[in-house]
Design an enzyme around this catalytic site. Structure first.
Site, PDB file in Angstrom:
ATOM      1  N   ILE A  16       0.868  -1.046   0.150  1.00 53.98           N
ATOM      2  CA  ILE A  16      -0.018  -0.066  -0.202  1.00 53.98           C
ATOM      3  C   ILE A  16       0.877   1.333   0.198  1.00 53.98           C
ATOM      4  CG2 ILE A  16      -1.605   1.485   1.480  1.00 53.98           C
ATOM      5  CD1 ILE A  16      -2.692  -1.493   2.391  1.00 53.98           C
ATOM      6  N   ASP A  35      11.488   3.645   4.763  1.00 52.63           N
ATOM      7  CA  ASP A  35      11.100   2.004   4.965  1.00 52.63           C
ATOM      8  C   ASP A  35      12.300   1.650   5.605  1.00 52.63           C
ATOM      9  OD1 ASP A  35       8.746   0.076   3.789  1.00 52.63           O
ATOM     10  OD2 ASP A  35      10.278  -0.975   4.719  1.00 52.63           O
ATOM     11  N   VAL A  62      10.096   3.543  12.147  1.00 54.39           N
ATOM     12  CA  VAL A  62       9.385   4.572  12.591  1.00 54.39           C
ATOM     13  C   VAL A  62       9.323   4.048  14.165  1.00 54.39           C
ATOM     14  CG1 VAL A  62       8.332   5.043  10.260  1.00 54.39           C
ATOM     15  CG2 VAL A  62       7.288   3.103  12.153  1.00 54.39           C
ATOM     16  N   ASN A  88       1.743   5.176   7.118  1.00 55.70           N
ATOM     17  CA  ASN A  88       1.566   3.810   6.714  1.00 55.70           C
ATOM     18  C   ASN A  88       2.065   2.542   7.064  1.00 55.70           C
ATOM     19  OD1 ASN A  88       0.357   1.961   3.999  1.00 55.70           O
ATOM     20  ND2 ASN A  88       2.663   1.674   4.098  1.00 55.70           N
ATOM     21  N   SER A 140      -7.158  -0.625  10.494  1.00 54.34           N
ATOM     22  CA  SER A 140      -7.333  -1.824   9.655  1.00 54.34           C
ATOM     23  C   SER A 140      -8.708  -2.235  10.183  1.00 54.34           C
ATOM     24  CB  SER A 140      -6.134  -2.776  10.300  1.00 54.34           C
ATOM     25  OG  SER A 140      -6.916  -4.159   9.879  1.00 54.34           O
ATOM     26  N   TYR A 153      -1.995  -6.322  17.394  1.00 56.22           N
ATOM     27  CA  TYR A 153      -2.244  -5.724  16.046  1.00 56.22           C
ATOM     28  C   TYR A 153      -3.425  -4.920  15.921  1.00 56.22           C
ATOM     29  CZ  TYR A 153      -2.937  -4.962  10.920  1.00 56.22           C
ATOM     30  OH  TYR A 153      -3.209  -4.452   9.905  1.00 56.22           O
ATOM     31  N   LYS A 157      -4.372  -1.006  16.063  1.00 56.00           N
ATOM     32  CA  LYS A 157      -4.947  -0.140  14.886  1.00 56.00           C
ATOM     33  C   LYS A 157      -6.119   0.410  15.623  1.00 56.00           C
ATOM     34  CE  LYS A 157      -2.429  -1.387  11.430  1.00 56.00           C
ATOM     35  NZ  LYS A 157      -1.668  -0.439  10.660  1.00 56.00           N
ATOM     36  N   THR A 186      -6.489  -6.561   1.783  1.00 54.43           N
ATOM     37  CA  THR A 186      -5.900  -5.948   0.716  1.00 54.43           C
ATOM     38  C   THR A 186      -4.631  -6.581   0.240  1.00 54.43           C
ATOM     39  OG1 THR A 186      -6.341  -3.951   1.481  1.00 54.43           O
ATOM     40  CG2 THR A 186      -4.743  -3.878  -0.369  1.00 54.43           C
ATOM     41  N   THR A 188      -1.419  -7.482  -0.632  1.00 54.44           N
ATOM     42  CA  THR A 188       0.111  -7.186  -0.117  1.00 54.44           C
ATOM     43  C   THR A 188       0.641  -8.469   0.617  1.00 54.44           C
ATOM     44  OG1 THR A 188      -0.617  -6.424   1.985  1.00 54.44           O
ATOM     45  CG2 THR A 188      -0.784  -4.967  -0.093  1.00 54.44           C
TER      46      THR A 188
END
Ligand code: NAD
Length: 248
Positions: A16, A35, A62, A88, A140, A153, A157, A186, A188
């Site tokens: 994404i 990244d 990050v 992201n 998410s 997770y 989110k 999605t 990925t």
């Protein structure tokens, strides 16, 4: 649709994040793609450059506040203060809640939630001087539905949705809008940790629109939220999931 012209996209080596960077890349736009995966993010910068943007890859974790400050300061020296940010970057390791080590919990919170907060705060300090800016965070569908083997997770989110509203309240007076995209499943690398191609595409059959999302579907929503067309929107979380979240 007027878009910010000096933008940072985190987690942009693939998926994404790369789709967002490519959507934004055009002549007159300066893009910093961040990244931890150096090769991937350098490839993204190259692809953005081919679309006419000025683009530079930074290797930034990050979860590291000092690295974020250094990368934002370097951005400012090169191109001026950023007027757009897309938070992201994210990780989704799997672990059952009873077996989850505290270190696993903390790592997901560090990258997904603290990373979003610290990056937003570091960039917003510059946007405040500009008197404007747009930030898009990434939550998410798991924030709303929960995640089996992913309590860390889903919690991170859910935190991003609450964080988005709070930062929007704090920074509206500075002309800084903060919104959030809520991607559904999605196509990925992230879901491939637990699903093969067949399983992934079969999952689309249970989605009202009949398919899983493409990175470009999410990038288009991110671009809208960054743009002046969303100029009266702040603190909002917008889902793009083919209608999946309505399925009980
Ligand atoms: P992805 O794994 O392909 O991409 C995530 C990127 O973030 C990778 O390039 C990775 O190297 C980078 N990253 C990880 N840790 C980092 C760190 N500490 N610092 C900087 N970069 C880091 O997955 P994706 O699907 O493209 O995910 C993008 C975002 O969308 C994530 O926040 C993810 O949680 C979210 N999301 C994805 C889905 C999905 O089904 N794919 C669904 C909902 C939300």
């Amino acid at each position: 649709m007027a878009l910010p012209r000096r933008v940072i996209v985190t987690g942009a080596a693939q998926g994404i994040g790369r789709a967002v960077a490519l959507h934004l890349a055009s002549p007159g736009v300066a893009l910093a793609v961040w990244d931890v995966k150096r090769d991937g993010v350098e490839e993204t910068a190259k692809l953005c450059h081919e679309r006419g943007a000025t683009a530079r890859a930074w290797t930034v974790d990050v979860g590291d506040a000092d690295a974020i400050e250094a990368a934002v300061a370097a951005f400012e020296r090169a191109w001026g203060k950023p007027d757009g940010l897309v938070n992201n970057a994210g990780i989704f390791p799997r672990a059952r809640a009873l077996d989850m080590k505290l270190a696993e919990w903390e790592e997901v919170l560090r990258v997904n939630l603290t990373g979003t907060f610290v990056t937003a705060r570091t960039v917003a300090a510059r946007m405040k001087d500009l008197g404007r800016g747009a930030i898009v965070n990434t939550a998410s569908g798991r924030a709303l539905a929960g995640a089996a083997n992913g309590a860390h997770y889903a919690a991170s989110k859910g935190g991003i949705i609450a964080l988005t509203k709070s930062l929007a309240l704090d920074w509206a007076a500075y002309g800084i809008r903060v919104n959030c995209v809520i991607p559904g499943l999605t196509d990925t690398a992230q879901p491939r940790v637990e699903m093969g191609d067949n399983e992934l595409y079969a999952a689309g059959a249970s989605i009202p629109m009949g398919r899983i999302g493409r990175p470009e579907d999410i990038a288009a929503v991110v671009a809208f939220l960054l743009s002046d067309d969303a100029g009266y929107m702040t603190g909002q979380s917008v889902a793009a999931n083919g209608g999946a979240i309505m399925v009980p």
